[in-house]
Design a protein around this motif. Structure first.
Motif, PDB file in Angstrom:
ATOM      1  N   PRO A  97      45.854   8.726  54.677  1.00 32.79           N
ATOM      2  CA  PRO A  97      46.258   9.642  53.606  1.00 32.79           C
ATOM      3  C   PRO A  97      47.291  10.663  54.088  1.00 32.79           C
ATOM      4  O   PRO A  97      47.261  11.096  55.248  1.00 32.79           O
ATOM      5  CB  PRO A  97      44.947  10.340  53.216  1.00 32.79           C
ATOM      6  N   PHE A  98      48.174  11.060  53.192  1.00 24.62           N
ATOM      7  CA  PHE A  98      49.147  12.091  53.501  1.00 24.62           C
ATOM      8  C   PHE A  98      48.474  13.470  53.469  1.00 24.62           C
ATOM      9  O   PHE A  98      47.483  13.671  52.762  1.00 24.62           O
ATOM     10  CB  PHE A  98      50.296  12.068  52.499  1.00 24.62           C
ATOM     11  N   VAL A  99      49.033  14.387  54.242  1.00 20.22           N
ATOM     12  CA  VAL A  99      48.544  15.768  54.276  1.00 20.22           C
ATOM     13  C   VAL A  99      49.736  16.715  54.135  1.00 20.22           C
ATOM     14  O   VAL A  99      50.889  16.327  54.360  1.00 20.22           O
ATOM     15  CB  VAL A  99      47.788  16.077  55.592  1.00 20.22           C
ATOM     16  N   ALA A 100      49.462  17.939  53.755  1.00 22.41           N
ATOM     17  CA  ALA A 100      50.501  18.963  53.699  1.00 22.41           C
ATOM     18  C   ALA A 100      50.555  19.685  55.042  1.00 22.41           C
ATOM     19  O   ALA A 100      49.521  20.020  55.628  1.00 22.41           O
ATOM     20  CB  ALA A 100      50.204  19.955  52.582  1.00 22.41           C
ATOM     21  N   VAL A 101      51.758  19.889  55.541  1.00 20.57           N
ATOM     22  CA  VAL A 101      51.970  20.624  56.790  1.00 20.57           C
ATOM     23  C   VAL A 101      52.680  21.922  56.433  1.00 20.57           C
ATOM     24  O   VAL A 101      53.793  21.908  55.895  1.00 20.57           O
ATOM     25  CB  VAL A 101      52.801  19.784  57.780  1.00 20.57           C
ATOM     26  N   LEU A 102      52.001  23.044  56.710  1.00 20.95           N
ATOM     27  CA  LEU A 102      52.452  24.345  56.230  1.00 20.95           C
ATOM     28  C   LEU A 102      52.530  25.361  57.370  1.00 20.95           C
ATOM     29  O   LEU A 102      51.780  25.264  58.357  1.00 20.95           O
ATOM     30  CB  LEU A 102      51.467  24.892  55.182  1.00 20.95           C
ATOM     31  N   PRO A 103      53.394  26.362  57.246  1.00 18.43           N
ATOM     32  CA  PRO A 103      53.335  27.479  58.195  1.00 18.43           C
ATOM     33  C   PRO A 103      51.973  28.178  58.084  1.00 18.43           C
ATOM     34  O   PRO A 103      51.392  28.260  56.998  1.00 18.43           O
ATOM     35  CB  PRO A 103      54.466  28.410  57.717  1.00 18.43           C
ATOM     36  N   ARG A 104      51.469  28.657  59.174  1.00 18.61           N
ATOM     37  CA  ARG A 104      50.138  29.266  59.168  1.00 18.61           C
ATOM     38  C   ARG A 104      50.059  30.474  58.237  1.00 18.61           C
ATOM     39  O   ARG A 104      48.975  30.786  57.722  1.00 18.61           O
ATOM     40  CB  ARG A 104      49.736  29.663  60.595  1.00 18.61           C
ATOM     41  N   ASP A 105      51.165  31.150  57.991  1.00 17.62           N
ATOM     42  CA  ASP A 105      51.129  32.319  57.111  1.00 17.62           C
ATOM     43  C   ASP A 105      51.436  31.959  55.649  1.00 17.62           C
ATOM     44  O   ASP A 105      51.618  32.841  54.815  1.00 17.62           O
ATOM     45  CB  ASP A 105      52.102  33.395  57.599  1.00 17.62           C
ATOM     46  N   HIS A 106      51.463  30.682  55.333  1.00 18.19           N
ATOM     47  CA  HIS A 106      51.711  30.265  53.946  1.00 18.19           C
ATOM     48  C   HIS A 106      50.485  30.615  53.090  1.00 18.19           C
ATOM     49  O   HIS A 106      49.339  30.509  53.558  1.00 18.19           O
ATOM     50  CB  HIS A 106      51.970  28.749  53.900  1.00 18.19           C
ATOM     51  N   PRO A 107      50.660  31.010  51.832  1.00 18.69           N
ATOM     52  CA  PRO A 107      49.517  31.373  50.981  1.00 18.69           C
ATOM     53  C   PRO A 107      48.476  30.271  50.820  1.00 18.69           C
ATOM     54  O   PRO A 107      47.298  30.572  50.573  1.00 18.69           O
ATOM     55  CB  PRO A 107      50.181  31.694  49.634  1.00 18.69           C
ATOM     56  N   LEU A 108      48.871  29.001  50.969  1.00 20.33           N
ATOM     57  CA  LEU A 108      47.926  27.888  50.802  1.00 20.33           C
ATOM     58  C   LEU A 108      47.340  27.401  52.122  1.00 20.33           C
ATOM     59  O   LEU A 108      46.524  26.483  52.132  1.00 20.33           O
ATOM     60  CB  LEU A 108      48.613  26.714  50.100  1.00 20.33           C
ATOM     61  N   ALA A 109      47.735  28.018  53.222  1.00 22.18           N
ATOM     62  CA  ALA A 109      47.329  27.510  54.531  1.00 22.18           C
ATOM     63  C   ALA A 109      45.829  27.587  54.769  1.00 22.18           C
ATOM     64  O   ALA A 109      45.279  26.809  55.552  1.00 22.18           O
ATOM     65  CB  ALA A 109      48.065  28.272  55.632  1.00 22.18           C
ATOM     66  N   GLY A 110      45.132  28.470  54.095  1.00 21.17           N
ATOM     67  CA  GLY A 110      43.697  28.602  54.309  1.00 21.17           C
ATOM     68  C   GLY A 110      42.847  27.723  53.424  1.00 21.17           C
ATOM     69  O   GLY A 110      41.609  27.719  53.550  1.00 21.17           O
ATOM     70  N   GLU A 111      43.465  26.960  52.527  1.00 18.46           N
ATOM     71  CA  GLU A 111      42.709  26.103  51.618  1.00 18.46           C
ATOM     72  C   GLU A 111      42.203  24.853  52.347  1.00 18.46           C
ATOM     73  O   GLU A 111      42.838  24.351  53.278  1.00 18.46           O
ATOM     74  CB  GLU A 111      43.585  25.677  50.440  1.00 18.46           C
ATOM     75  N   ASP A 112      41.049  24.360  51.907  1.00 16.83           N
ATOM     76  CA  ASP A 112      40.540  23.100  52.444  1.00 16.83           C
ATOM     77  C   ASP A 112      41.289  21.911  51.860  1.00 16.83           C
ATOM     78  O   ASP A 112      41.430  20.868  52.511  1.00 16.83           O
ATOM     79  CB  ASP A 112      39.049  22.946  52.138  1.00 16.83           C
ATOM     80  N   GLU A 113      41.762  22.077  50.625  1.00 16.17           N
ATOM     81  CA  GLU A 113      42.424  20.973  49.938  1.00 16.17           C
ATOM     82  C   GLU A 113      43.354  21.545  48.874  1.00 16.17           C
ATOM     83  O   GLU A 113      43.016  22.542  48.215  1.00 16.17           O
ATOM     84  CB  GLU A 113      41.367  20.060  49.291  1.00 16.17           C
ATOM     85  N   ILE A 114      44.521  20.964  48.714  1.00 16.00           N
ATOM     86  CA  ILE A 114      45.443  21.393  47.670  1.00 16.00           C
ATOM     87  C   ILE A 114      45.934  20.158  46.911  1.00 16.00           C
ATOM     88  O   ILE A 114      45.735  19.019  47.348  1.00 16.00           O
ATOM     89  CB  ILE A 114      46.661  22.152  48.256  1.00 16.00           C
ATOM     90  N   ALA A 115      46.553  20.392  45.760  1.00  8.38           N
ATOM     91  CA  ALA A 115      47.165  19.313  44.988  1.00  8.38           C
ATOM     92  C   ALA A 115      48.658  19.285  45.272  1.00  8.38           C
ATOM     93  O   ALA A 115      49.254  20.306  45.652  1.00  8.38           O
ATOM     94  CB  ALA A 115      46.921  19.532  43.492  1.00  8.38           C
TER      95      ALA A 115
END
Length: 303
Positions: free
Chosen positions: A163-181
């Motif tokens: 499965p694909f995953v999102a790769v985000l900067p650690r300070d991104h607002p969504l970085a702390g989520e367990d799962e995003i759309a």
């Protein structure tokens, strides 16, 4: 019967564009190269080169002969390698094709174990994401749906889904989520991590279209290592196969994507006639073990 050495000289002239360049590449004199070309033209009854100014250019017949000789010459090289292996007491040769993320995630451990179990086995490793001349490797890692037809002489062993995953900067607002759309990344600056024609990129674009999202790829990285570097620099976000999102820097995190997330289907395509059966089958078993027990892979920092 065509002389393989003359074909080698001929192919060098076609590839390098001149008799002198081929002579320099092969360590021959230009007169020797010309003699080989003349002999080959007599053997084939074909006009292979024409004068063009002060040089020569291949004819259409020459271009067809060059293209069609890829596989026979590769097989001839392989036969010479077999003779060399037998003469030197080596037990065989196994060629393995791999894509980049499998190369970093699986290949080091696979090669280490195969080399330990078959110390006389000669391994040839080929990145299969670029066009290759010659026959398919004995064992080729592929990104194909399970229902993809397998050409004659090959069989497919399904390995895993990725499965694909999102790769985000650690300070991104969504970085702390367990799962995003995927739709949560609407309006973001996207960093591509694959070639536009590659299977993975097409899967991602199709999944985004299915949820009404058109990613804005501002940066064309075309490989996951570089893409991760751009994310680490705060340039944007990237969505890539989970297998590629390993060894992330401390200021980058990966976040799972909720269904319908794009998924790669990974398999091993094995030549029925090729390398020794035992090392090939053992390589497939080791791949399955590495996938089932990822803790046996080299340790890397992941989120």
């Amino acid at each position: 019967m065509l002389d393989p050495h003359r074909l080698t000289v001929f192919r060098s002239v076609v590839a390098s564009g001149s008799v002198q360049a081929a002579a320099d590449n092969l360590g021959l004199t230009s007169s020797a190269v010309s003699q080989h070309l003349a002999a080959l033209q007599r053997e084939t009854g074909l006009t292979l080169f024409q004068r063009a100014g002060r040089g020569i250019v291949p004819t259409e017949d020459a271009l067809v002969l060059d293209a069609q000789s890829d596989e026979p010459m590769s097989q001839w090289d392989r036969l010479e390698q077999v003779v060399s292996d037998l003469r030197d007491g080596r037990s065989g040769r196994l060629s393995i094709g791999y894509f980049a993320s499998a190369g970093s995630a699986w290949m080091p451990a696979l090669v280490r174990r195969l080399s330990a179990e078959y110390p006389d086995l000669v391994l040839e490793l080929r990145l299969n994401e670029v066009e290759q001349r010659g026959p398919r490797p004995d064992l080729d890692l592929a990104i194909d749906p399970p229902d993809t037809p397998v050409p004659a002489g090959l069989r497919r062993v399904d390995l895993t889904e990725d499965p694909f995953v999102a790769v985000l900067p650690r300070d991104h607002p969504l970085a702390g989520e367990d799962e995003i759309a995927l739709a949560d990344l609407r309006g973001e600056t996207w960093v591509s991590n694959d070639y536009p024609s590659a299977v993975g990129h097409r899967l991602l674009v199709a999944a985004c279209a299915a949820v009404g999202l058109r990613p804005r790829f501002t940066v064309q990285a075309q490989d996951h290592h570089t893409a991760i570097g751009f994310v680490a620099a705060g340039v944007g976000v990237s969505v890539m196969p989970g297998l590629a999102a390993r060894g992330l820097p401390a200021n980058v995190v990966r976040v799972d994507i909720a269904p319908p997330a794009p998924v790669r289907h990974l398999s091993a395509v094995v030549r029925r006639l090729g390398a020794s059966t035992a090392p090939t089958e053992r390589a497939v078993q080791l791949l399955q073990d590495l996938i089932a027990h990822p803790s046996t892979m080299p340790r890397r920092r992941v989120r």
